[in-house]
Write a protein that holds these residues in place. Structure first.
Motif: not given
Ligand code: HEM
Ligand code: HEM
Lengths: 546, 55
Positions: A316-338
């Motif tokens: 369950f935790f891994y499913m949500w972690a992918g956005s750490h590959h997209l820090h400081y990108t156009a991805l919404p900030y809160w998704v990066q934080t999640l």
């Protein structure tokens, strides 16, 4: 024992029909595409299909059929084939890795043929080691572990071959496609649409075989290793299908456009990419760890309930972690934080697994000292702990500001893949090969010890040099002088890397040497077995264990 | 549904849903009544080696 000798005449006929269908598929692909990579891939499928037609067709009536006794035995011939393919891909994939490492030190060495350029060979390395080496090891061990933990023979005899041969065709299409310049430009998902569709068929067959065999189990429970293997099979199917949704340019072109666009495309890609790490490079290998380590140490897993808890935590935790590959990108900030938050939380189930494995060895340290095979598994668990700690650290946004784009990432990758993935695979191979070829031990027991030291030295040199490289790069890129200008030009940071790249090449070469030694040792064990392989098939025990 | 509501659901539902799920897994797997069975499962794979070499 060859494939055909293990099949009944009905099974041979089914195999014959499937091979003929493969040949027709290949011919159709080649005819529709006319030229380019897809035509070459069609021709490859045609040749494979025709070769299998002859192989099975020639044996339709000649060979004696296997005896009825087989129903009371494990079906290990596919695992033996899978192990051989694992070793071949290990040497190819890691060989290309060492060559790439050397090219980074000495780029002028690139030959003139475009197929040998860095850009084309890099995915040959990543797909070769992840899918070719890792994937074959996962499929081969999953058949082995599934049967032994369920005390049941594989549900049928044709589909394991379809899965293994079909999967290797996919890997061969991938590697040759890159050499010809074919790519979808999605990292770890580079093969084109027709190869992706083929993999879906192979994977569904794999899943159905797994479930059917589990359904026949003679044990009341499903041992935890199977949960990990099943998570690997199921989630990889889901990731693969979603990330590869694409529209072919024409039916005859090996080119397509992804249906995703913009930042959604990036998010889908890294949801895929990170979960590929989780479910391809971790879950299945944890299944291996949870079976082979306790069996080798002859001690039950330290805490079975902790293994269940960490299983669900990882899923369950891994499913949500992918956005750490997209820090400081156009991805919404809160998704990066999640993604960052879940990456840190992931450390808990990851360390629970690593700790559980290490604690299992408590009281058996003398075995770890004396038995190189168990030592491979112990080191794998330690590196699993180290690389997940590092991963959680790298996922913290300000840390990632330093590490992203640098060789630190590549160092992290290889601490995971060499230290964890490859070590547990070698441990499993050395555990299985003597048994599956009816021997007491490997042909050259001393070479296992040598391999261990080559592998650990190679890994340490590789990882430590890239940590240094990455941090140096990161710091050089962010250094300013008093006037606010950059202190270093980019090329200066590249030049600063040379000693580290040389060291990495050396580390990689040592690791490769170990893998080659392993392949030779396995080859010698297989040859020494000769005809005894037939007797190596182990009887099933239908009594539940006490 | 407004964008803000959607974001709120996305931010909260996952973690809450998963936290709850983990709690259930924890309670079930750490239930003392399952202890004996878990112990047996953990040992079930060990007899394998001995069985295999006995043939
Ligand atoms: C708790 C577990 C882990 C976490 C939180 C984690 C986190 C990360 C982070 C933050 C990055 C860098 C992203 C970037 O800056 O672009 C990364 C890259 C990577 N990690 Fe991990 N990692 C974990 C475990 C592992 C393991 C065990 C492996 C391998 C067996 C692995 C393989 C990779 C790969 C292949 C990449 C490179 C992806 C790319 O191509 O850019 N990771 N990981
Ligand atoms: C002999 C051992 C190996 C050597 C010398 C080696 C070398 C390399 C090199 C030179 C790169 C390219 C780095 C770059 O572009 O900056 C690379 C990337 C990579 N390798 Fe290896 N490798 C080895 C083994 C493995 C194994 C066994 C695995 C997986 C099971 C693996 C997985 C990867 C991955 C996932 C990447 C992409 C990393 C990223 O994009 O961040 N490697 N390797």
């Amino acid at each position: 024992m060859t494939m055909t000798a293990t099949l009944t005449s009905t099974e041979r006929r089914i195999g014959f029909a499937i091979s003929a269908a493969l040949a027709v598929l290949g011919l159709t692909m080649a005819a529709v595409a006319k030229s380019g990579p897809m035509a070459v891939h069609g021709a490859m499928a045609l040749v494979l299909g025709v070769a299998l037609v002859f192989h099975l067709g020639g044996a339709l009536y000649d060979h004696p059929e296997p005896s009825n006794r087989r129903h009371a035995e494990y079906y290990d011939a596919p695992t033996r084939f899978g192990i051989v393919m694992t070793l071949i891909w290990a040497v190819v994939g890691m060989g290309v890795g060492v060559w790439l490492a050397a090219l980074m030190y000495w780029p002028e060495a690139t030959p003139l043929w475009p197929g040998t350029s860095y850009g084309r060979l890099r995915p040959v390395h990543t797909s070769g080691v992840i899918f070719g080496f890792g994937g074959n090891a996962l499929i081969a061990t999953s058949f082995y572990v599934l049967q032994r933990t369920s005390r049941a023979r594989l549900a049928d005899a044709v589909s394991p071959w379809f899965v293994l041969i079909g999967f290797n065709l996919f890997c061969a299409w991938a590697a040759t496609g890159y050499l010809m310049g074919q790519t979808q430009s999605k990292e770890y998902a580079e093969p084109e649409w027709y190869a992706d569709l083929w993999l879906v068929v192979v994977w569904v067959t794999y899943f159905v075989l797994y479930i059917r065999t589990l359904a026949r189990r003679a044990e009341p429970h499903i041992y935890v290793a199977n949960w990990y293997y099943m998570a690997f099979i199921l989630v990889v199917a889901m990731l693969h299908i979603v990330n590869n949704l694409a529209l072919p340019v024409t039916w005859g072109s090996g080119e397509s456009f992804t249906i995703w666009s913009g930042v959604q495309d990036a998010m889908i890609q890294w949801w895929y990419g990170h979960n590929a790490v989780a479910f391809f490079l971790t879950a299945g290998f944890l299944g291996m760890l949870y079976y082979f380590l306790p069996v080798r140490a002859q001690r039950p897993i330290w805490s079975y309930r902790l293994s269940i808890l960490s299983f669900w935590g990882i899923v369950f935790f891994y499913m949500w972690a992918g956005s750490h590959h997209l820090h400081y990108t156009a991805l919404p900030y809160w998704v990066q934080t999640l993604g960052m938050t879940f990456s840190i939380m992931l450390l808990v189930p990851s360390w629970a697994s690593a700790g559980n494995a290490i604690a299992t060895l408590n009281g058996a340290w003398h075995k770890v000292r004396d038995d190189a095979v168990l030592r491979f598994m112990f080191v794998a668990a330690v590196f699993y702990g180290l690389s997940t700690f590092e991963g959680s650290f790298l996922a913290i946004r300000p840390v990632n500001a330093l590490s992203h784009y640098t060789d630190w990432t590549v160092g992290h990758v290889h601490s995971g893949t060499l230290g964890w993935v490859a070590m547990i695979v070698f441990g499993a191979i050395y555990s299985m090969v003597p048994k599956l070829w009816g021997r007491d031990d490997m042909a050259w027991p001393k070479a296992v010890e040598w391999h261990f030291w080559l592998a650990i030295t190679g890994t340490l040199i590789y990882v430590v040099s890239l940590w240094n490289a990455g941090i140096t790069q990161g710091l050089m890129w962010r250094a300013y002088d008093e006037g606010g200008a950059l202190s270093y030009s980019f090329i200066e940071s590249v030049e600063a890397m040379l000693p580290y790249y040389a060291a990495r090449t050396l580390g990689g070469a040592l690791f490769l040497a170990g893998a080659v030694l392993c392949a030779l040792n396995c080859g010698a064990t297989m040859r020494a077995a000769g005809d005894q392989v037939d007797e190596a098939d182990r009887p099933l025990y239908t009594q539940p264990a006490e | 549904m407004s964008h803000e509501t959607l974001v709120l659901i996305a931010k909260t539902i996952g973690p809450i849903w998963m936290g709850g799920f983990m709690l259930i897994v924890f309670i079930r797997s750490y239930n003392p009544r399952r202890r004996a069975e878990q112990e047996r499962i953990a040992r079930s794979i060990l007899s394998e080696v001995e069985r295999e070499t006995r043939t």
